[in-house]
Design an enzyme around this catalytic site. Structure first.
Site, PDB file in Angstrom:
ATOM      1  N   LYS A  94      -0.608   2.367  -5.105  1.00 36.44           N
ATOM      2  CA  LYS A  94       0.852   2.413  -4.968  1.00 36.44           C
ATOM      3  C   LYS A  94       1.411   3.716  -5.525  1.00 36.44           C
ATOM      4  O   LYS A  94       2.289   4.340  -4.918  1.00 36.44           O
ATOM      5  CB  LYS A  94       1.491   1.222  -5.691  1.00 36.44           C
ATOM      6  CG  LYS A  94       1.383  -0.099  -4.950  1.00 36.44           C
ATOM      7  CD  LYS A  94       1.855  -1.255  -5.810  1.00 36.44           C
ATOM      8  CE  LYS A  94       3.316  -1.155  -6.172  1.00 36.44           C
ATOM      9  NZ  LYS A  94       3.766  -2.321  -6.983  1.00 36.44           N
ATOM     10  N   TYR A 148      -8.400   5.074  -5.692  1.00 30.32           N
ATOM     11  CA  TYR A 148      -8.072   6.458  -6.061  1.00 30.32           C
ATOM     12  C   TYR A 148      -8.391   7.422  -4.921  1.00 30.32           C
ATOM     13  O   TYR A 148      -7.529   8.203  -4.501  1.00 30.32           O
ATOM     14  CB  TYR A 148      -8.849   6.854  -7.315  1.00 30.32           C
ATOM     15  CG  TYR A 148      -8.517   8.220  -7.849  1.00 30.32           C
ATOM     16  CD1 TYR A 148      -7.250   8.503  -8.355  1.00 30.32           C
ATOM     17  CD2 TYR A 148      -9.477   9.241  -7.860  1.00 30.32           C
ATOM     18  CE1 TYR A 148      -6.944   9.766  -8.862  1.00 30.32           C
ATOM     19  CE2 TYR A 148      -9.168  10.496  -8.368  1.00 30.32           C
ATOM     20  CZ  TYR A 148      -7.909  10.757  -8.857  1.00 30.32           C
ATOM     21  OH  TYR A 148      -7.604  12.005  -9.347  1.00 30.32           O
ATOM     22  N   LYS A 152      -5.394   9.125  -2.784  1.00 27.46           N
ATOM     23  CA  LYS A 152      -5.166  10.569  -2.763  1.00 27.46           C
ATOM     24  C   LYS A 152      -5.249  11.125  -1.339  1.00 27.46           C
ATOM     25  O   LYS A 152      -4.525  12.065  -0.982  1.00 27.46           O
ATOM     26  CB  LYS A 152      -6.186  11.263  -3.667  1.00 27.46           C
ATOM     27  CG  LYS A 152      -5.909  11.107  -5.159  1.00 27.46           C
ATOM     28  CD  LYS A 152      -4.674  11.886  -5.575  1.00 27.46           C
ATOM     29  CE  LYS A 152      -4.534  11.986  -7.083  1.00 27.46           C
ATOM     30  NZ  LYS A 152      -3.382  12.814  -7.485  1.00 27.46           N
TER      31      LYS A 152
END
Length: 328
Positions: A94, A148, A152
């Site tokens: 988020k 992650y 990204k």
């Protein structure tokens, strides 16, 4: 560089890299606002700046919209170590996506220049070595690290699409392993892990056989690259990447000197004599990259930049920081 009167916002500015960036911008004459919810950041990292009249701290979560008039926005908000981002994977993705979108929406309304810090983790466990910016990566979309890695990658997509659709001035770097003072002592990153374990006389924990490799960049070198990149005129940036067949300005920023994890452990023990620590081995975590090294050809060409602080110079400074921290 004198950048008097620039108003800068740093999301995630109470973290390791963000706090260093805040000091660098203040020293160059900017007004700096740090926005952070302290999920992984710490007010201790910014205590020395709180009395500066050109510094402001805002306690806020980037997943919620925010407002302010800034010339430059630096987006660093995201848990960046496996221990932290796997502690709450839903919140991590988020922050990467909604935080990026809220940042871009603010910049779009106020015509601010945006700087986004992405990561070498977008390359996953790479099948190309070293990794150039044009490499698309090798990432498990549903693994324990995907919150992650994919978060990204999604943030990168947002940046590229806002640039194409709205013509915004957005610059992005992919940061490779970076270390230095102000790292969190319990963030699970290999440099801080080894130093803290050795200073406490605990065994040094290696995963796998210790032959997986990384490149280690001292934080001052990263700051030099960020400052140089953001000072370039928009026209020069666009022309450079267009000439290289890229429609979005992204640069690898890291130190291409490659070390195995075992070599890092040996160097740490050599710099902390008498620790009594031994090397112990544990199974390699799922999807842990085997090799990681940046191709920094484009950064050298565009910025005239390359890292100056070698591991044998940066590691003692980081050890000194942790030794003082643990003695309090």
């Amino acid at each position: 560089m004198n950048r008097m009167a620039k108003k800068c916002l740093i999301t995630g500015g109470a973290g390791f890299i963000g706090s260093h960036l805040a000091r660098r911008l203040l020293s160059s004459g900017c007004e700096v606002t740090v926005l952070d919810n302290l999920f992984t950041g710490s007010k201790a990292n910014i205590y020395d700046m709180l009395d500066n009249p050109r510094f402001t701290f805002l306690m806020h979560d980037v997943t919620q919209p925010f407002w302010g008039q800034f010339d430059e926005i630096y987006n660093l908000a995201c848990p960046a170590s496996p221990i932290h981002y796997q502690r709450n994977p839903v919140e991590t993705i988020k922050v990467s996506f909604l935080g990026m979108m809220n940042t871009l929406e603010l910049a779009l309304k106020t015509r601010a220049r945006v700087f986004h810090t992405s990561t070498s983790e977008v390359y996953g466990d790479p099948e190309v070595h070293p990794q150039p910016e044009k490499y698309w990566g090798h990432v498990n979309t549903i693994g324990p690290r995907s919150c992650y890695d994919e978060g990204k990658r999604a943030a990168e997509s947002l940046c590229a699409d806002y640039t194409r659709q709205y013509g915004m001035d957005i610059r992005m770097i992919r940061i490779f392993n970076t270390y230095g003072p102000a790292m969190h002592p319990h963030d699970g990153r290999v440099v801080s892990n080894f130093i803290v374990q050795a200073l406490k006389g605990k065994d040094i924990t290696l995963y796998g056989d210790g032959n997986q490799s990384r490149s280690f960049q001292y934080v001052d070198d990263l700051l030099d690259a960020i400052e140089s990149y953001m000072c370039l005129p928009e026209e020069k940036v666009r022309a450079f990447f267009s000439a290289h067949g890229m429609d979005f300005p992204v640069l690898n920023i890291g130190n291409p000197a490659e070390f195995t994890i075992r070599e890092l452990a040996a160097m740490t023990l050599e710099l902390i004599p008498g620790t009594g620590s031994k090397l112990v081995y544990h199974p390699l975590p799922k999807d842990d990259p085997k090799r990681r090294r940046p191709d920094i050809t484009m950064a050298k060409e565009l910025l005239g930049w390359e890292p100056r602080v070698t591991l044998d110079r940066g590691l003692p400074k980081t050890i000194d920081y942790f030794r003082e921290l643990l003695s309090r």
